[in-house]
Scaffold this motif. Sequence first.
Motif, PDB file in Angstrom:
ATOM      1  N   LYS A  65      36.516  31.473  22.570  1.00 33.28           N
ATOM      2  CA  LYS A  65      37.115  30.351  22.182  1.00 33.28           C
ATOM      3  C   LYS A  65      36.824  29.735  21.473  1.00 33.28           C
ATOM      4  N   ASP A  66      35.322  29.879  21.001  1.00 32.17           N
ATOM      5  CA  ASP A  66      34.354  29.457  19.933  1.00 32.17           C
ATOM      6  C   ASP A  66      34.659  29.273  18.470  1.00 32.17           C
ATOM      7  N   GLU A  67      34.567  30.781  18.674  1.00 37.14           N
ATOM      8  CA  GLU A  67      35.353  31.376  17.277  1.00 37.14           C
ATOM      9  C   GLU A  67      36.489  30.806  16.653  1.00 37.14           C
ATOM     10  N   ALA A  68      37.500  30.801  17.726  1.00 39.63           N
ATOM     11  CA  ALA A  68      38.837  30.502  17.257  1.00 39.63           C
ATOM     12  C   ALA A  68      39.055  28.619  16.803  1.00 39.63           C
ATOM     13  N   ARG A  69      38.424  27.838  17.609  1.00 38.25           N
ATOM     14  CA  ARG A  69      37.626  26.201  17.476  1.00 38.25           C
ATOM     15  C   ARG A  69      37.249  26.499  16.568  1.00 38.25           C
ATOM     16  N   GLU A  70      35.689  27.185  15.533  1.00 41.83           N
ATOM     17  CA  GLU A  70      35.969  26.794  14.534  1.00 41.83           C
ATOM     18  C   GLU A  70      36.670  27.164  13.768  1.00 41.83           C
ATOM     19  N   LEU A  71      37.332  28.072  13.453  1.00 45.03           N
ATOM     20  CA  LEU A  71      38.573  28.136  12.704  1.00 45.03           C
ATOM     21  C   LEU A  71      39.754  27.483  12.961  1.00 45.03           C
ATOM     22  N   PHE A  72      39.657  26.822  13.403  1.00 40.91           N
ATOM     23  CA  PHE A  72      39.912  25.479  13.509  1.00 40.91           C
ATOM     24  C   PHE A  72      40.409  24.612  13.235  1.00 40.91           C
ATOM     25  N   TYR A  73      39.591  23.300  13.027  1.00 45.91           N
ATOM     26  CA  TYR A  73      38.081  22.649  13.170  1.00 45.91           C
ATOM     27  C   TYR A  73      37.651  22.431  12.023  1.00 45.91           C
ATOM     28  N   GLY A  74      37.809  23.579  10.825  1.00 45.35           N
ATOM     29  CA  GLY A  74      36.574  24.269   9.990  1.00 45.35           C
ATOM     30  C   GLY A  74      35.331  23.642  10.607  1.00 45.35           C
ATOM     31  N   MET A  75      34.716  23.121  11.126  1.00 45.00           N
ATOM     32  CA  MET A  75      33.424  23.269  12.494  1.00 45.00           C
ATOM     33  C   MET A  75      33.353  23.321  13.913  1.00 45.00           C
ATOM     34  N   THR A  76      31.928  23.676  14.069  1.00 45.38           N
ATOM     35  CA  THR A  76      31.759  23.451  15.673  1.00 45.38           C
ATOM     36  C   THR A  76      32.547  22.706  16.493  1.00 45.38           C
ATOM     37  N   MET A  77      32.684  22.566  17.253  1.00 49.23           N
ATOM     38  CA  MET A  77      33.164  21.996  19.078  1.00 49.23           C
ATOM     39  C   MET A  77      32.359  20.573  18.570  1.00 49.23           C
ATOM     40  N   ASP A  78      31.182  20.969  18.388  1.00 49.64           N
ATOM     41  CA  ASP A  78      30.053  19.573  18.832  1.00 49.64           C
ATOM     42  C   ASP A  78      30.504  19.233  17.797  1.00 49.64           C
ATOM     43  N   GLU A  79      29.944  19.319  16.321  1.00 54.93           N
ATOM     44  CA  GLU A  79      30.308  18.485  14.831  1.00 54.93           C
ATOM     45  C   GLU A  79      31.310  17.864  15.162  1.00 54.93           C
ATOM     46  N   TRP A  80      32.409  18.288  15.874  1.00 57.02           N
ATOM     47  CA  TRP A  80      34.053  17.583  15.380  1.00 57.02           C
ATOM     48  C   TRP A  80      33.719  16.545  16.836  1.00 57.02           C
ATOM     49  N   LYS A  81      32.958  16.580  18.144  1.00 56.90           N
ATOM     50  CA  LYS A  81      32.865  15.313  18.709  1.00 56.90           C
ATOM     51  C   LYS A  81      32.193  14.705  18.484  1.00 56.90           C
ATOM     52  N   ALA A  82      30.869  15.420  17.586  1.00 57.11           N
ATOM     53  CA  ALA A  82      29.881  13.748  17.077  1.00 57.11           C
ATOM     54  C   ALA A  82      30.561  13.098  16.472  1.00 57.11           C
ATOM     55  N   THR A  83      31.394  13.759  15.285  1.00 56.27           N
ATOM     56  CA  THR A  83      32.225  13.339  14.383  1.00 56.27           C
ATOM     57  C   THR A  83      33.058  12.156  14.885  1.00 56.27           C
ATOM     58  N   TYR A  84      34.670  12.667  15.299  1.00 56.75           N
ATOM     59  CA  TYR A  84      34.922  11.884  15.457  1.00 56.75           C
ATOM     60  C   TYR A  84      35.913  11.781  16.838  1.00 56.75           C
ATOM     61  N   GLN A  85      35.035  12.582  17.853  1.00 59.89           N
ATOM     62  CA  GLN A  85      35.785  11.977  19.207  1.00 59.89           C
ATOM     63  C   GLN A  85      35.054  10.433  20.087  1.00 59.89           C
ATOM     64  N   THR A  86      36.362   9.686  20.727  1.00 65.43           N
ATOM     65  CA  THR A  86      35.151   8.739  20.928  1.00 65.43           C
ATOM     66  C   THR A  86      35.242   8.408  22.793  1.00 65.43           C
ATOM     67  N   GLU A  87      35.240   8.116  22.958  1.00 62.65           N
ATOM     68  CA  GLU A  87      34.904   7.772  24.647  1.00 62.65           C
ATOM     69  C   GLU A  87      36.573   7.703  25.297  1.00 62.65           C
ATOM     70  N   ALA A  88      36.619   8.038  26.047  1.00 58.26           N
ATOM     71  CA  ALA A  88      38.601   8.079  26.222  1.00 58.26           C
ATOM     72  C   ALA A  88      38.136   7.570  27.694  1.00 58.26           C
ATOM     73  N   SER A  89      39.347   6.461  28.024  1.00 58.50           N
ATOM     74  CA  SER A  89      39.308   5.109  29.466  1.00 58.50           C
ATOM     75  C   SER A  89      39.722   6.052  30.201  1.00 58.50           C
ATOM     76  N   GLY A  90      39.538   5.948  31.549  1.00 59.15           N
ATOM     77  CA  GLY A  90      39.861   5.930  32.406  1.00 59.15           C
ATOM     78  C   GLY A  90      41.683   6.462  32.474  1.00 59.15           C
ATOM     79  N   THR A  91      42.468   5.518  31.687  1.00 61.61           N
ATOM     80  CA  THR A  91      43.612   6.059  32.177  1.00 61.61           C
ATOM     81  C   THR A  91      43.940   6.432  31.759  1.00 61.61           C
ATOM     82  N   GLN A  92      43.517   6.695  30.297  1.00 60.20           N
ATOM     83  CA  GLN A  92      43.496   7.956  29.335  1.00 60.20           C
ATOM     84  C   GLN A  92      42.899  10.116  30.046  1.00 60.20           C
ATOM     85  N   GLN A  93      42.284   9.191  30.784  1.00 58.92           N
ATOM     86  CA  GLN A  93      41.875  10.456  31.564  1.00 58.92           C
ATOM     87  C   GLN A  93      42.524  11.082  33.305  1.00 58.92           C
ATOM     88  N   ASP A  94      43.281   9.617  33.574  1.00 57.40           N
ATOM     89  CA  ASP A  94      43.591  10.279  35.010  1.00 57.40           C
ATOM     90  C   ASP A  94      45.348  10.355  34.280  1.00 57.40           C
TER      91      ASP A  94
END
Length: 108
Positions: A65-94
């Motif tokens: 899964k990690d290899e596939a994500r890195e191929l798709f994202y062009g970076m590790t999932m941790d790098e993507w999250k640190a660079t682009y991911q924001t905190e999801a609201s409760g409404t979004q999570q529901d």
Amino acid sequence: MPDATPTQTEIELQAAAYRRLQQHLMQDRTDVQNIDLMNLAGFCRNCLSRWYQEAAAERGMEMTKDEARELFYGMTMDEWKATYQTEASGTQQDAFKTAFTENVERKS
């Protein structure tokens, strides 16, 4: 039933469209969160990387899964999250819980 085997040209066009979608999601619209994609469209970047992994497995290729994500994202999932991911609201999570159940768990 007609033969559903795509021609080489169709395969090339599909691959080009996939690459353009990947570019759009990974470079042009990094502001769009995965949770919003899942909630609105029923798939996200992680789904696309999982589909990539599944396609590899269908062809006898091992890919984590990690290899596939890195191929798709062009970076590790941790790098993507640190660079682009924001905190999801409760409404979004529901909404995500519902979307994930409908679009991932029920199709597995």
